[in-house]
Scaffold this active site. Structure first.
Site, short mmCIF file in Angstrom:
data_model
loop_
_atom_site.label_atom_id
_atom_site.label_comp_id
_atom_site.label_asym_id
_atom_site.label_seq_id
_atom_site.Cartn_x
_atom_site.Cartn_y
_atom_site.Cartn_z
N GLU A 175 0.80 -1.23 0.00
CA GLU A 175 0.00 0.00 0.00
C GLU A 175 0.83 1.28 0.00
OE1 GLU A 175 -2.92 -0.11 3.12
OE2 GLU A 175 -3.84 -1.94 2.37
N GLU B 250 -5.42 -8.74 0.98
CA GLU B 250 -6.04 -8.45 2.28
C GLU B 250 -7.53 -8.21 2.07
OE1 GLU B 250 -4.36 -5.18 4.56
OE2 GLU B 250 -2.33 -5.87 4.12
C1 FCB Z 1 -4.38 -2.16 5.56
C2 FCB Z 1 -3.00 -2.51 6.05
C3 FCB Z 1 -2.97 -3.54 7.14
C4 FCB Z 1 -4.12 -3.40 8.10
C5 FCB Z 1 -5.43 -3.25 7.38
C6 FCB Z 1 -6.64 -3.14 8.25
O1 FCB Z 1 -4.38 -0.88 5.06
O2 FCB Z 1 -2.21 -3.00 5.00
O3 FCB Z 1 -1.72 -3.47 7.76
O4 FCB Z 1 -3.89 -2.38 8.98
O5 FCB Z 1 -5.37 -2.16 6.52
#
Ligand code: FCB
Length: 463
Positions: A178, A362
């Site tokens: 990110e 994620e």
């Molecule tokens: C993302 C991050 C991760 C976590 C989630 C909820 O932005 O990559 O580390 O904090 O959000």
């Protein structure tokens, strides 16, 4: 009496997600779980510094102990194995591995990660490694951090050291997690370390992050010819607050700045002109040859997807604003649950020229989980996974080359500026005792994996 939602994940037996080649995993990041902040030669990182600044992190929380996973890593990896997951996504801590400005390698840290990799590989669990999940060594920040071009070379050295040592023991290397957060949340919105609010700095940090990625890719490829190399992006699609032309235009601005500012250089080797034109004094310093490096061929893009943004036109520098979700069904982060956005975002990515294979690296939600009589019934999270897995399925049905899905997170952990308040784990962590308790969502994922193994057995027997 309200009906109790079922705590299982249901997928049709012919679902592409139940194909044995589709990768299911859980994800974590070093700073969020490891603790042991000064053990075995680790040096401070920007998040240690940020946590120590009053008012930056909820409750004044810090990463000194976190989930103590640096010590308890075996227990944590055993959980991944028990759930029958194919892969574990974790990050290596740069401030453990390279401990000074001269690039000195800390062998103790390398040994630690080698043990983790051996453990995973011996059990057939694919290691997906992220090199940079936000823990920039403080000695680099002291020289300007991501605003200093030297940091890009330091990252390339670090990536070289790690990939040279671990090579193809790692199945998949993601350079950055990110970069939007490391650049914009950290240098424009002031919410993440180092907490600046300056658009010009944000764009420069973004360029240096992308350049660091571009410099690292050929090093990793040379050291680990069989491993996949890619990058992980967070994208929250924008939808207009109201169906007006002004709000729709605001969405275009928001997507150009937050999504295309990262995607376009990676895939096309250029920054979006409309963003640069809107902020003519903020253009990053880009040297000849940089963008060719940034646009290095990728094996995958990882998408971190949580929610969408409601966007309205605004009379401010950016020309838009993202609104706080007003529904009463928000997650504990205040985020709207909107699975369709996952399908749309995957489809959008897949429609772009040079788009490589995709992973959902994620996906998950924070909830107010409570441990009651030794169990956590996080029905809401099971429902969240169910709807988002279906959204992923829909993307595949529409032709998207989606190869895997990682739940965020394996463990409740340090949620950055929110500290330990927000629980995203499929495994509950009692921070006082460090006891781990798999939640209902972990069991549901485990059962889905068992269902998949059973289907595979039946398939093989009938052949
Ligand atoms: C993302 C991050 C991760 C976590 C989630 C909820 O932005 O990559 O580390 O904090 O959000």
């Amino acid at each position: 009496m309200t009906a109790r939602r079922e705590l299982t994940l249901k997928m049709a037996s012919d679902s592409p997600l139940l194909n044995k080649d589709f990768v299911f995993g859980a994800a974590t990041a070093a700073f969020q779980i490891e603790g042991a902040w000064d053990r075995d030669g680790r040096v401070p990182c920007i998040w240690d510094t940020f946590c120590a600044e009053p008012g930056r992190v909820a409750n004044g929380d810090n990463g000194y102990e976190a989930c103590d996973s640096y010590t308890r890593w075996e227990e944590d990896l055993a959980l991944v194995q028990e759930l029958g997951l194919d892969a574990y996504r974790f990050s290596i801590a740069w401030p453990r591995v390279i401990t000074d400005i001269h690039g000195t390698v800390n062998q103790k840290a390398m040994d630690h990660y080698r043990k983790q990799l051996n453990f995973l590989n011996e059990r057939g669990i694919k290691p997906f490694v992220t090199l940079y999940h936000w823990d920039l060594p403080q000695y680099l920040q002291d020289r300007g951090g991501w605003l200093n071009r030297e940091t890009t070379y330091a990252f390339a050295h670090y990536a070289d050291v790690v990939s040279r040592a671990f090579g193809d023991q790692v199945v998949s290397y993601a350079t950055l997690n990110e970069p939007w957060c490391s650049a914009f949340l950290s240098y424009l919105h002031g919410i993440h370390a180092p907490g600046m609010q300056d658009r010009k700095q944000a764009y420069q940090a973004a360029h240096h992050l992308l350049l660091a990625h571009g410099l690292a890719v050929p090093k990793i490829r040379a050291n680990a010819p069989l491993a996949d190399v890619g990058i992980v992006l967070n994208i929250s699609p924008s939808d207009p607050q109201q169906e007006t032309l002004a709000d729709r235009n605001a969405c275009v601005l928001a997507d150009q700045e937050n999504r295309d500012f990262f995607l376009q250089p990676l895939l096309e080797g250029s920054y979006p002109e409309p963003v640069l034109n809107r902020h003519p004094t903020c253009s990053p310093m880009v040297l000849p040859g940089d963008l060719e490096l940034v646009a290095a061929e990728l094996d995958f893009i990882g998408l971190n997807y949580y929610t969408r943004n409601r966007v309205a036109a605004a009379d401010n520098e950016a020309g838009y604003e993202a609104l706080v979700y007003a529904g009463d069904d928000a997650t504990a982060m205040g985020w709207e649950i909107y699975p369709e956005g996952l399908t749309h975002t995957l489809q959008h990515l897949a429609s772009l020229p040079r788009c490589p294979a995709l992973y959902v690296t994620e996906n998950g939600m924070a909830a107010d989980d409570e441990l009651c009589s030794g169990a956590v019934d996080d029905e809401i999270r099971v429902a969240y996974f169910q709807s988002h897995l279906q959204a992923a399925e829909a993307a595949i049905a529409a032709g998207v080359d989606l190869r895997g899905y990682f739940a965020w997170s394996l463990l409740d952990n340090f949620e950055w500026a929110e500290g330990y308040n927000k629980r995203f784990g499929i495994v509950y962590v009692d921070y006082a005792t460090q006891q781990r308790t798999p939640k209902a969502s972990a069991r549901a994922l485990g059962e889905l994996m068992a269902q998949r193994r059973q289907l595979e057995r039946v398939k093989q027997e009938s052949q």
